[in-house]
Scaffold this motif. Structure first.
Motif, PDB file in Angstrom:
ATOM      1  N   ASP A   1       0.829  -1.217   0.000  1.00 52.52           N
ATOM      2  CA  ASP A   1       0.000   0.000   0.000  1.00 52.52           C
ATOM      3  C   ASP A   1       0.861   1.264   0.000  1.00 52.52           C
ATOM      4  O   ASP A   1       0.618   2.200   0.753  1.00 52.52           O
ATOM      5  CB  ASP A   1      -0.945   0.001   1.209  1.00 52.52           C
ATOM      6  N   HIS A   2       1.851   1.324  -0.877  1.00 51.71           N
ATOM      7  CA  HIS A   2       2.842   2.408  -0.867  1.00 51.71           C
ATOM      8  C   HIS A   2       2.573   3.493  -1.920  1.00 51.71           C
ATOM      9  O   HIS A   2       2.803   4.665  -1.658  1.00 51.71           O
ATOM     10  CB  HIS A   2       4.223   1.791  -1.090  1.00 51.71           C
ATOM     11  N   PHE A   3       2.108   3.112  -3.105  1.00 56.32           N
ATOM     12  CA  PHE A   3       1.986   4.060  -4.214  1.00 56.32           C
ATOM     13  C   PHE A   3       0.525   4.404  -4.512  1.00 56.32           C
ATOM     14  O   PHE A   3      -0.354   3.556  -4.450  1.00 56.32           O
ATOM     15  CB  PHE A   3       2.612   3.498  -5.492  1.00 56.32           C
ATOM     16  N   ASP A   4       0.300   5.661  -4.893  1.00 60.38           N
ATOM     17  CA  ASP A   4      -1.028   6.101  -5.347  1.00 60.38           C
ATOM     18  C   ASP A   4      -1.313   5.633  -6.769  1.00 60.38           C
ATOM     19  O   ASP A   4      -2.458   5.360  -7.123  1.00 60.38           O
ATOM     20  CB  ASP A   4      -1.117   7.627  -5.338  1.00 60.38           C
ATOM     21  N   TYR A   5      -0.274   5.586  -7.602  1.00 58.39           N
ATOM     22  CA  TYR A   5      -0.451   5.260  -9.016  1.00 58.39           C
ATOM     23  C   TYR A   5       0.740   4.426  -9.473  1.00 58.39           C
ATOM     24  O   TYR A   5       1.883   4.818  -9.271  1.00 58.39           O
ATOM     25  CB  TYR A   5      -0.534   6.546  -9.851  1.00 58.39           C
ATOM     26  N   VAL A   6       0.445   3.275 -10.064  1.00 61.46           N
ATOM     27  CA  VAL A   6       1.486   2.379 -10.567  1.00 61.46           C
ATOM     28  C   VAL A   6       1.257   2.192 -12.063  1.00 61.46           C
ATOM     29  O   VAL A   6       0.142   1.870 -12.485  1.00 61.46           O
ATOM     30  CB  VAL A   6       1.442   1.019  -9.835  1.00 61.46           C
TER      31      VAL A   6
ATOM     32  N   ILE B   1      -3.775   1.446 -10.987  1.00 66.39           N
ATOM     33  CA  ILE B   1      -2.771   0.677 -11.720  1.00 66.39           C
ATOM     34  C   ILE B   1      -3.092   0.819 -13.199  1.00 66.39           C
ATOM     35  O   ILE B   1      -4.215   0.535 -13.624  1.00 66.39           O
ATOM     36  CB  ILE B   1      -2.813  -0.822 -11.337  1.00 66.39           C
ATOM     37  N   HIS B   2      -2.113   1.276 -13.974  1.00 68.53           N
ATOM     38  CA  HIS B   2      -2.270   1.342 -15.431  1.00 68.53           C
ATOM     39  C   HIS B   2      -1.399   0.231 -16.009  1.00 68.53           C
ATOM     40  O   HIS B   2      -0.184   0.264 -15.901  1.00 68.53           O
ATOM     41  CB  HIS B   2      -1.836   2.703 -15.966  1.00 68.53           C
ATOM     42  N   LEU B   3      -2.048  -0.750 -16.602  1.00 68.92           N
ATOM     43  CA  LEU B   3      -1.367  -1.923 -17.152  1.00 68.92           C
ATOM     44  C   LEU B   3      -1.508  -1.932 -18.665  1.00 68.92           C
ATOM     45  O   LEU B   3      -2.605  -1.748 -19.189  1.00 68.92           O
ATOM     46  CB  LEU B   3      -1.987  -3.200 -16.560  1.00 68.92           C
ATOM     47  N   SER B   4      -0.401  -2.150 -19.355  1.00 69.46           N
ATOM     48  CA  SER B   4      -0.407  -2.298 -20.810  1.00 69.46           C
ATOM     49  C   SER B   4       0.278  -3.621 -21.142  1.00 69.46           C
ATOM     50  O   SER B   4       1.386  -3.881 -20.677  1.00 69.46           O
ATOM     51  CB  SER B   4       0.345  -1.135 -21.467  1.00 69.46           C
TER      52      SER B   4
ATOM     53  N   LEU C   1     -10.364  -5.292  -7.675  1.00 69.06           N
ATOM     54  CA  LEU C   1     -10.073  -4.076  -8.426  1.00 69.06           C
ATOM     55  C   LEU C   1     -11.275  -3.713  -9.287  1.00 69.06           C
ATOM     56  O   LEU C   1     -11.997  -4.589  -9.751  1.00 69.06           O
ATOM     57  CB  LEU C   1      -8.867  -4.288  -9.352  1.00 69.06           C
ATOM     58  N   SER C   2     -11.463  -2.435  -9.497  1.00 66.99           N
ATOM     59  CA  SER C   2     -12.449  -1.960 -10.468  1.00 66.99           C
ATOM     60  C   SER C   2     -11.706  -1.574 -11.735  1.00 66.99           C
ATOM     61  O   SER C   2     -10.595  -1.051 -11.668  1.00 66.99           O
ATOM     62  CB  SER C   2     -13.167  -0.715  -9.946  1.00 66.99           C
ATOM     63  N   ILE C   3     -12.323  -1.826 -12.871  1.00 69.59           N
ATOM     64  CA  ILE C   3     -11.753  -1.351 -14.136  1.00 69.59           C
ATOM     65  C   ILE C   3     -12.386  -0.007 -14.435  1.00 69.59           C
ATOM     66  O   ILE C   3     -13.596   0.096 -14.640  1.00 69.59           O
ATOM     67  CB  ILE C   3     -11.999  -2.351 -15.276  1.00 69.59           C
ATOM     68  N   LEU C   4     -11.568   1.040 -14.428  1.00 66.81           N
ATOM     69  CA  LEU C   4     -12.062   2.385 -14.715  1.00 66.81           C
ATOM     70  C   LEU C   4     -12.099   2.663 -16.209  1.00 66.81           C
ATOM     71  O   LEU C   4     -12.966   3.394 -16.688  1.00 66.81           O
ATOM     72  CB  LEU C   4     -11.177   3.420 -14.025  1.00 66.81           C
ATOM     73  N   LYS C   5     -11.122   2.103 -16.926  1.00 69.82           N
ATOM     74  CA  LYS C   5     -11.033   2.369 -18.364  1.00 69.82           C
ATOM     75  C   LYS C   5     -10.243   1.243 -19.015  1.00 69.82           C
ATOM     76  O   LYS C   5      -9.289   0.732 -18.428  1.00 69.82           O
ATOM     77  CB  LYS C   5     -10.332   3.704 -18.606  1.00 69.82           C
TER      78      LYS C   5
ATOM     79  N   LEU D   1      -3.291  -3.969 -25.196  1.00 68.62           N
ATOM     80  CA  LEU D   1      -4.459  -3.707 -24.367  1.00 68.62           C
ATOM     81  C   LEU D   1      -4.005  -2.888 -23.168  1.00 68.62           C
ATOM     82  O   LEU D   1      -2.968  -3.186 -22.576  1.00 68.62           O
ATOM     83  CB  LEU D   1      -5.086  -5.011 -23.886  1.00 68.62           C
ATOM     84  N   ASN D   2      -4.768  -1.888 -22.831  1.00 68.25           N
ATOM     85  CA  ASN D   2      -4.489  -1.047 -21.672  1.00 68.25           C
ATOM     86  C   ASN D   2      -5.684  -1.085 -20.740  1.00 68.25           C
ATOM     87  O   ASN D   2      -6.824  -0.969 -21.190  1.00 68.25           O
ATOM     88  CB  ASN D   2      -4.260   0.409 -22.104  1.00 68.25           C
ATOM     89  N   VAL D   3      -5.411  -1.244 -19.458  1.00 65.29           N
ATOM     90  CA  VAL D   3      -6.474  -1.227 -18.458  1.00 65.29           C
ATOM     91  C   VAL D   3      -6.022  -0.326 -17.317  1.00 65.29           C
ATOM     92  O   VAL D   3      -4.869  -0.400 -16.875  1.00 65.29           O
ATOM     93  CB  VAL D   3      -6.773  -2.641 -17.907  1.00 65.29           C
ATOM     94  N   ILE D   4      -6.927   0.520 -16.877  1.00 69.23           N
ATOM     95  CA  ILE D   4      -6.672   1.314 -15.673  1.00 69.23           C
ATOM     96  C   ILE D   4      -7.596   0.769 -14.593  1.00 69.23           C
ATOM     97  O   ILE D   4      -8.819   0.803 -14.730  1.00 69.23           O
ATOM     98  CB  ILE D   4      -6.895   2.815 -15.920  1.00 69.23           C
TER      99      ILE D   4
END
Length: 178
Positions: free
Chosen positions: A24-29, A59-62, A123-127, A170-173
């Motif tokens: 639980d360290h980062f706001d955005y990964v 989390i932004h994953l590509s 997790l929720s998928i925002l986009k 594919l990108n998921v936030i």
């Protein structure tokens, strides 16, 4: 792994499986550039991204797109590189790209798999979106009018669920709920 620490306010670039960061360290990964696609244990890598993300963090994953890469295997360029029918069969079995019978180590994913990760990790998928979704030749990009139209098509359809998986990446936030 790149993350933004809310206390320090600076960006960090780090190895995806480095466990030196507290939970639980980062706001955005951000995990871009196929880092998970090339990771030998992609599920462990994703769990690490989730672990270091704060609750309500993002989390932004590509990742490489399974169907986008599948179709790319049948291009003239792929045939020139030596992609064979056996390589295509191996890809369907393993989801790892092969060229001339050799593994590239690059794993591809579907949106179904990425959605399953959201369910498994609360997790929720925002986009979600893909890039690019419209194949174009180099000659088309050289023409300024056609190039602009291609960009417009990419932006218009990159979030279209029916064709998204035909894009290269594919990108998921995601948002971590707890």
């Amino acid at each position: 792994m790149a993350g933004r620490n809310s206390h320090a306010g600076n960006s960090l670039i780090h190895k995806i499986l480095d466990r030196s960061y507290p939970s639980d360290h980062f706001d955005y990964v951000m995990c871009l550039g196929d880092a998970i696609s090339f990771c030998p244990d992609h599920e462990l890598a994703f769990r690490e991204l989730v672990r270091v993300t704060k609750p309500q963090g993002h989390i932004h994953l590509s990742v490489n797109s399974f169907w986008g890469n599948y179709h790319a295997m049948y291009t003239e360029k792929s045939r020139e590189m030596g992609v064979s029918f056996d390589d295509a069969k191996k890809y369907m079995e393993t989801r790892v790209l092969h060229i001339n019978g050799q593994s590239t180590g690059c794993r591809s994913f579907t949106m179904k798999e990425l959605s399953k990760w959201a369910d498994q990790h609360n997790l929720s998928i925002l986009k979600s979106f893909a890039a690019p979704v419209f194949p174009a030749t180099p000659e088309w990009y050289e023409d300024p009018v056609i190039s602009k139209e291609i960009r417009d098509i990419q932006y218009r359809y990159c979030e279209e669920e029916n064709i998204m998986e035909f894009g290269n990446h594919l990108n998921v936030i995601y948002r971590k709920e707890r």
